[in-house]
Design a protein around this motif. Sequence first.
Motif, short mmCIF file in Angstrom:
data_model
loop_
_atom_site.label_atom_id
_atom_site.label_comp_id
_atom_site.label_asym_id
_atom_site.label_seq_id
_atom_site.Cartn_x
_atom_site.Cartn_y
_atom_site.Cartn_z
N GLU A 151 0.83 -1.21 0.00
CA GLU A 151 0.00 0.00 0.00
C GLU A 151 0.86 1.26 0.00
O GLU A 151 0.57 2.26 0.66
N GLY A 152 1.95 1.21 -0.74
CA GLY A 152 2.83 2.36 -0.88
C GLY A 152 2.83 2.89 -2.30
O GLY A 152 1.86 2.68 -3.05
N ARG A 153 3.90 3.55 -2.68
CA ARG A 153 4.02 4.08 -4.04
C ARG A 153 5.45 3.89 -4.52
O ARG A 153 6.40 3.98 -3.73
N LEU A 154 5.59 3.64 -5.81
CA LEU A 154 6.89 3.56 -6.47
C LEU A 154 6.80 4.36 -7.75
O LEU A 154 5.93 4.11 -8.58
N PHE A 155 7.69 5.33 -7.90
CA PHE A 155 7.65 6.18 -9.09
C PHE A 155 9.02 6.77 -9.35
O PHE A 155 9.93 6.68 -8.50
N THR B 263 16.44 9.08 -10.27
CA THR B 263 16.09 8.77 -8.87
C THR B 263 14.73 8.11 -8.83
O THR B 263 13.73 8.70 -9.27
N PHE B 264 14.68 6.87 -8.32
CA PHE B 264 13.42 6.19 -8.05
C PHE B 264 13.07 6.41 -6.58
O PHE B 264 13.96 6.37 -5.72
N ARG B 265 11.79 6.65 -6.31
CA ARG B 265 11.36 6.86 -4.92
C ARG B 265 10.35 5.79 -4.52
O ARG B 265 9.37 5.53 -5.23
N ILE B 266 10.58 5.19 -3.34
CA ILE B 266 9.64 4.26 -2.72
C ILE B 266 9.03 4.98 -1.51
O ILE B 266 9.77 5.47 -0.65
#
Length: 416
Positions: free
Chosen positions: A375-379, A390-393
């Motif tokens: 239930e998070g986000r990856l973008f 830069t990928f952010r979790i």
Amino acid sequence: MLKSLEIYGQRNTLKIVLALNLLLVGTASLLYTNSLIAKLEEREENDVKLYARALVNVYDENADEDLTFITNEIMFVNQKNQVPTIYVDENHKIPKIPIHNYTFPPGTSDEEILGILEEELADMKEEHQPIVVEVDGKINGYIYYHNSLLLTQLRFFPYVLLAVMVTLGFLAYLAFSSARRAEQNRVWVGLAKETAHQLGTPLSSLMAWVEYLRSDPSVDHSVADEIEKDVKRLETIATRFSSIGSVPTLKSENIYETVSQFIAYLEKRISTKVKIHVENFLVDGKEVKINKLLFEWVVENICKNAVDAMGGIGKLTIRLMPLPRNEIAIDITDTGKGINKANLQKVFTPGYSTKKRGWGLGLTLAKRIIEEYHEGRLFVKSSEVGKGTTFRILLKENVMSEGPVVKGEKTVRSAS
């Protein structure tokens, strides 16, 4: 893979054909119904003209009795057809004697009736040209009219029909896309579970060989220890594959320790020319509910993609930071070739890969693991061609796990 792409290409063609057919049917229906409206409008105008001729006999004192009866019938038919009409005299005044196609509730005063008719008359003047009533070549008055309820309904019918067809087409598209995604998921889940099953036998055999090497005095035990680590890593991968399609169990884990320990394992198995830095700005002992095996898989996929983007030479920075609303951010930054704006929306699309031998599934699975299971986000937070990505979790933190604040930052550097 090529055959799979060909199938999806055929389905895209089917969607286009379906959309064109819907558009064609809708347009044909619109044109046909409009032609019917034009004919009906002409018929109603003729009815009103007939009504106007009938009124001539109302003012003709010499009108035949039978003709008067026919006149009454014509006026009755016009009223039955529900074509609202208002007669005005030659001065455009509504006569005291009501000659119109309106009925009012009992008890309505003459002043109220006159006010209603005047409002209706103003609308009628904007809608149609009046029908002239002539008696003996002299203008005796005018008849104004509205379209009937039937004609009004028919006028809007084609637009309603077109809207319904567009909606049905859109729903068909969603259903088709959903079915395709479900089919893809079934294929990949089946493939993953079968892979995990096939890995089971050779892994058991490898563990036996590790024990054999340890029992041989001539073999350095450190070699057996490293082989055992890789075998256990393969067991972890097999467990990951077998858990695809199932609801994973989430446990509170120290997020910094999880990331740093995994990076310590990973840095020995990638290019020695890649320097890895882990920077921690979280409170000491910060815990997050994750599935450790799947979460490590996400970090591994992103890091390996970053190493490939750097061509095996560069710097990889992993930064853990607190955010508002009880969230934490894990930024993974490389110094690779970057992603151009046209491809930013494609990096998580199944099948998209810049590598010649890539399947284009790693980031897709990573996004699904983070967003559906955690239930998070990856973008992609940022990317610049020639400088890096830069990928952010984003994950929800475990609020109950508060510890002392870390002063400064913690950094784990690669031994290169």
